[in-house]
Design an enzyme around this catalytic site. Structure first.
Site, PDB file in Angstrom:
ATOM      1  N   HIS A  67      -1.802 -19.936 -33.134  1.00 53.40           N
ATOM      2  CA  HIS A  67      -1.594 -21.381 -33.027  1.00 53.40           C
ATOM      3  C   HIS A  67      -1.044 -21.966 -34.324  1.00 53.40           C
ATOM      4  CE1 HIS A  67      -4.109 -22.460 -29.229  1.00 53.40           C
ATOM      5  NE2 HIS A  67      -3.422 -21.347 -29.074  1.00 53.40           N
ATOM      6  N   ASN A  96      -6.083 -27.196 -29.379  1.00 58.02           N
ATOM      7  CA  ASN A  96      -7.089 -26.748 -30.342  1.00 58.02           C
ATOM      8  C   ASN A  96      -8.414 -27.496 -30.259  1.00 58.02           C
ATOM      9  OD1 ASN A  96      -5.176 -24.952 -31.522  1.00 58.02           O
ATOM     10  ND2 ASN A  96      -4.340 -26.645 -32.740  1.00 58.02           N
TER      11      ASN A  96
END
Length: 331
Positions: A67, A96
């Protein structure tokens, strides 16, 4: 030899190019060999200790690296909290928020490295090293992590919301997001294999269980027995944060069972199953290959992790080496 004006100009151009492109602008497996020779083993020891009390942490750490790299390149921007010049954190972006984890382990790694070689190892390199340690300690391949990244000075919450592949997206969109950062279809399939360990919350796949794409019916690509198991684990009125194994057969081991699951229509996330269930896609043959040949998967995965780690790194004098991964120096 360099007496003509053209030759002198050529020499000056070469000198300028060497000045503007210092040798440390290239990532290297030996980047810390003289400044912090134990960096890799320090990271590995902290990850190994964390795994003893948290079987999920390996998958969580590799997800942080993934990410991070898809947003502004591999610059540890995902680790920054709100404060100082950081007004919006990537931690709070949709992909997230309430799911990215492992930040405390990254902080422990940073503390250990600062005690051994202060101000040397970047947080971006910590994420790359922790990902490799997480995979190899869980039975997966090992590879020479290329190092020399520096830490970014900004966070990009908007970019995190749009650039990180979503479990709800179709294969065409996900392929486009990989392509946008220089990764191809083989990288897409190989890196998706990281879902051979770890957990996913019900909210990331519950749409497949009851009302897929607004049809009022489950996703037809789901194995019926597996569907019944998932419906019981994630009822419509249940807790969307409940966890399920991404790979029910070996949830804490890094192996090629993820691909065998796809072949048997037991992929947990829509984005996983579409690698195999999308007719005519180039990904189908790759899934079959990795399902039948774990060695081929391990080799491809290691190379794709190196490829991903090369996404737009800051090097040389760019960025900084954060002393605390959560905040910019001096903030």
């Amino acid at each position: 030899m360099f007496s003509s004006p053209y030759s002198l100009l050529l020499l000056a151009t070469l000198f300028l190019a060497l000045t503007l492109c210092p040798s440390n602008a290239q990532l290297s497996a030996t980047f810390y060999s003289s400044t912090c020779p134990n960096a890799s083993s320090i990271v590995r020891n902290v990850v190994q200790q964390a795994l003893q009390s948290d079987s999920r942490i390996g998958a969580s750490l590799i997800r942080l690296h993934f990410h991070d790299c898809f947003v502004n390149g591999c610059d540890a921007s995902i680790l920054l909290d709100v404060g100082g010049n950081i007004t919006l954190s990537e931690k709070n972006a949709a992909p997230n928020n309430n799911s990215a984890r492992g930040f405390d382990v990254v902080d422990n790694i940073k503390t250990s490295l600062e005690n051994s070689c202060p101000g040397v190892v970047s947080c971006a390199d910590i994420l790359a090293l922790a990902a490799e340690a997480s995979v190899s300690l869980s039975g997966g391949p090992t590879w020479n992590v290329l190092l020399g990244r520096r830490d970014g000075l900004t966070a990009n919450q908007g970019g995190a919301n749009t650039s990180i592949p979503s479990p709800f997206e179709g294969l065409a969109n996900i392929t486009a997001k990989f392509s946008a950062v220089g990764l191809d279809t083989n990288d897409l399939v190989a890196l998706s294999g990281a879902h051979t360990f770890g957990r996913a919350q019900c909210r990331f796949f519950s749409n497949r269980l009851f009302n897929f794409s607004g049809t009022g019916s489950p996703d037809p690509t789901l194995n019926s027995t597996y569907l019944a198991t998932l419906q019981q684990a994630c009822p419509q009125s249940g807790n969307g944060n409940s966890l399920n194994n991404l790979d029910p057969s070996s949830p804490d081991t890094f192996d090629n069972n993820y691909f065998s699951n796809l072949v048997n229509n037991r992929g947990l996330l829509q984005s996983d199953q579409e690698l195999f269930s999308t007719n005519g896609s180039a990904t189908v043959s790759t899934v079959n290959n990795f399902s039948n040949n774990q060695t081929a998967f391990f080799q491809a995965f290691a190379q794709s992790m190196i490829n991903m780690g090369n996404i737009s790194p800051l090097t040389g004098s760019q960025g900084e080496i954060r002393s605390d991964c959560k905040k910019l120096n001096g903030s």
